[in-house]
Design a protein around this motif. Sequence first.
Motif, PDB file in Angstrom:
ATOM      1  N   CYS A  84       0.818  -1.213   0.000  1.00 58.12           N
ATOM      2  CA  CYS A  84       0.000   0.000   0.000  1.00 58.12           C
ATOM      3  C   CYS A  84       0.848   1.257   0.000  1.00 58.12           C
ATOM      4  O   CYS A  84       0.393   2.323  -0.439  1.00 58.12           O
ATOM      5  CB  CYS A  84      -0.934   0.019   1.215  1.00 58.12           C
ATOM      6  SG  CYS A  84      -2.207  -1.250   1.219  1.00 58.12           S
ATOM      7  N   ASP A 102      -5.131   6.449   1.096  1.00 56.00           N
ATOM      8  CA  ASP A 102      -6.354   5.892   0.503  1.00 56.00           C
ATOM      9  C   ASP A 102      -6.249   4.380   0.376  1.00 56.00           C
ATOM     10  O   ASP A 102      -7.184   3.644   0.700  1.00 56.00           O
ATOM     11  CB  ASP A 102      -6.607   6.519  -0.875  1.00 56.00           C
ATOM     12  CG  ASP A 102      -7.272   7.888  -0.785  1.00 56.00           C
ATOM     13  OD1 ASP A 102      -7.921   8.166   0.242  1.00 56.00           O
ATOM     14  OD2 ASP A 102      -7.125   8.677  -1.738  1.00 56.00           O
ATOM     15  N   ARG A 103      -5.099   3.898  -0.107  1.00 49.46           N
ATOM     16  CA  ARG A 103      -4.909   2.452  -0.242  1.00 49.46           C
ATOM     17  C   ARG A 103      -4.830   1.792   1.128  1.00 49.46           C
ATOM     18  O   ARG A 103      -5.371   0.700   1.333  1.00 49.46           O
ATOM     19  CB  ARG A 103      -3.637   2.154  -1.051  1.00 49.46           C
ATOM     20  CG  ARG A 103      -3.765   2.445  -2.530  1.00 49.46           C
ATOM     21  CD  ARG A 103      -2.613   1.820  -3.296  1.00 49.46           C
ATOM     22  NE  ARG A 103      -1.335   2.412  -2.907  1.00 49.46           N
ATOM     23  CZ  ARG A 103      -0.823   3.503  -3.472  1.00 49.46           C
ATOM     24  NH1 ARG A 103      -1.466   4.126  -4.431  1.00 49.46           N
ATOM     25  NH2 ARG A 103       0.351   3.955  -3.076  1.00 49.46           N
ATOM     26  N   ARG A 106      -8.238   1.591   2.625  1.00 50.19           N
ATOM     27  CA  ARG A 106      -9.036   0.607   1.887  1.00 50.19           C
ATOM     28  C   ARG A 106      -8.670  -0.803   2.355  1.00 50.19           C
ATOM     29  O   ARG A 106      -9.542  -1.662   2.512  1.00 50.19           O
ATOM     30  CB  ARG A 106      -8.792   0.748   0.382  1.00 50.19           C
ATOM     31  CG  ARG A 106      -9.759  -0.058  -0.479  1.00 50.19           C
ATOM     32  CD  ARG A 106      -9.512   0.169  -1.954  1.00 50.19           C
ATOM     33  NE  ARG A 106      -9.523   1.579  -2.287  1.00 50.19           N
ATOM     34  CZ  ARG A 106      -8.492   2.247  -2.803  1.00 50.19           C
ATOM     35  NH1 ARG A 106      -7.350   1.622  -3.060  1.00 50.19           N
ATOM     36  NH2 ARG A 106      -8.592   3.531  -3.070  1.00 50.19           N
ATOM     37  N   ASP A 109     -10.259  -1.305   5.700  1.00 49.21           N
ATOM     38  CA  ASP A 109     -11.700  -1.499   5.548  1.00 49.21           C
ATOM     39  C   ASP A 109     -12.022  -2.905   5.059  1.00 49.21           C
ATOM     40  O   ASP A 109     -12.926  -3.570   5.578  1.00 49.21           O
ATOM     41  CB  ASP A 109     -12.239  -0.448   4.572  1.00 49.21           C
ATOM     42  CG  ASP A 109     -13.751  -0.526   4.391  1.00 49.21           C
ATOM     43  OD1 ASP A 109     -14.437  -0.999   5.325  1.00 49.21           O
ATOM     44  OD2 ASP A 109     -14.249  -0.113   3.330  1.00 49.21           O
ATOM     45  N   GLU A 110     -11.282  -3.374   4.066  1.00 51.74           N
ATOM     46  CA  GLU A 110     -11.587  -4.665   3.445  1.00 51.74           C
ATOM     47  C   GLU A 110     -11.029  -5.851   4.233  1.00 51.74           C
ATOM     48  O   GLU A 110     -11.493  -6.979   4.061  1.00 51.74           O
ATOM     49  CB  GLU A 110     -11.035  -4.693   2.015  1.00 51.74           C
ATOM     50  CG  GLU A 110     -11.712  -3.678   1.093  1.00 51.74           C
ATOM     51  CD  GLU A 110     -11.070  -3.630  -0.285  1.00 51.74           C
ATOM     52  OE1 GLU A 110     -10.040  -4.311  -0.482  1.00 51.74           O
ATOM     53  OE2 GLU A 110     -11.591  -2.892  -1.154  1.00 51.74           O
ATOM     54  N   LYS A 192     -16.073   2.451  11.738  1.00 51.22           N
ATOM     55  CA  LYS A 192     -15.572   3.071  10.502  1.00 51.22           C
ATOM     56  C   LYS A 192     -16.169   4.460  10.291  1.00 51.22           C
ATOM     57  O   LYS A 192     -16.557   4.835   9.186  1.00 51.22           O
ATOM     58  CB  LYS A 192     -15.829   2.164   9.298  1.00 51.22           C
ATOM     59  CG  LYS A 192     -15.154   0.796   9.439  1.00 51.22           C
ATOM     60  CD  LYS A 192     -15.419  -0.121   8.261  1.00 51.22           C
ATOM     61  CE  LYS A 192     -14.760  -1.475   8.482  1.00 51.22           C
ATOM     62  NZ  LYS A 192     -15.041  -2.420   7.374  1.00 51.22           N
ATOM     63  N   ALA A 196     -13.868   7.355   5.472  1.00 44.80           N
ATOM     64  CA  ALA A 196     -12.436   7.141   5.229  1.00 44.80           C
ATOM     65  C   ALA A 196     -11.774   8.362   4.611  1.00 44.80           C
ATOM     66  O   ALA A 196     -10.634   8.707   4.967  1.00 44.80           O
ATOM     67  CB  ALA A 196     -12.250   5.917   4.330  1.00 44.80           C
ATOM     68  N   ARG A 200      -8.578  10.233   6.141  1.00 43.73           N
ATOM     69  CA  ARG A 200      -7.361  10.410   5.345  1.00 43.73           C
ATOM     70  C   ARG A 200      -6.919  11.868   5.335  1.00 43.73           C
ATOM     71  O   ARG A 200      -5.741  12.180   5.539  1.00 43.73           O
ATOM     72  CB  ARG A 200      -7.589   9.910   3.930  1.00 43.73           C
ATOM     73  CG  ARG A 200      -6.387  10.099   3.010  1.00 43.73           C
ATOM     74  CD  ARG A 200      -6.624  11.231   2.024  1.00 43.73           C
ATOM     75  NE  ARG A 200      -7.691  10.888   1.114  1.00 43.73           N
ATOM     76  CZ  ARG A 200      -8.477  11.804   0.539  1.00 43.73           C
ATOM     77  NH1 ARG A 200      -8.348  13.094   0.822  1.00 43.73           N
ATOM     78  NH2 ARG A 200      -9.423  11.436  -0.298  1.00 43.73           N
TER      79      ARG A 200
END
Length: 263
Positions: A84, A102-103, A106, A109-110, A192, A196, A200
């Motif tokens: 990332c 951002d990555r 993500r 989150d995932e 969350k 996001a 960020r």
Amino acid sequence: MTSTAAAPPPPRAYRRLSVEERRAPVQGAGLGHFSPRAPPEVSRAGGGVAAGVSRPLVYRYFPGGRQQLYEAALGSAADELTLCFSEPPVGPPTERVARVLDRYLRFVDEHDTGFSALLRGGSVVETSRTTTIVDGVRRAAADAILSHLGRIGGSGPQSTGTRSAGPRLRMMVRSWIAAVEAASLIWLDEGKRPPAAELRGWLVDHLIALLAATAATDEETASVVRDLLALETSDGPAGRLAELVVPVVAEAAHLLPHATAAD
């Protein structure tokens, strides 16, 4: 009358899965099962069944037991998270950092359970191997951020014309990495929230603020900040933060008590 029924399709060619392809689903299930519980609380076979893998295969690929399965899954998550931070040195530095975050968010989150296992489980079941895995992610992240600040970290490759970061700058960047980790875990705990993108933006502002505060007393960081500002844009993260913060600081300066002249 002749039959017009279609001929049956030819059978698919069988391809034997590689060892890594067979191990991968077991590792993925193992990390999910291990978070937030410690490996001794998790059945080694249970991880394999959840992944659709037979119990003998679990024993075959992880003969070292639950800890080996945990470390393999932890290492896989660490490798993905480290990727990332890979970002080409193109465009304003703060915008590069924003894309990295951002990555990163993500991934959080995932892979929320895997992320929690990486940062929380790695210290709960502490071994030299798990400590090395977690510390490796942190050092790689710090080296990547330092590279966008025009410096190289202690473990980064030497580049012609690029200076090594001094102790104050390295400490500042590693402190920021720790803050990003903590904020990400709190973000998961808070369902969350905020969004996001908002988190960020706040983390980028945090990095800029730490740079400015460190530059006030460290000449190397001050030099880094001067070089970075030359690459920034007025409508980018640094410009927007300066527009918001400068009036607040100027107003606060008037409220500070001034030293009285000696009699």
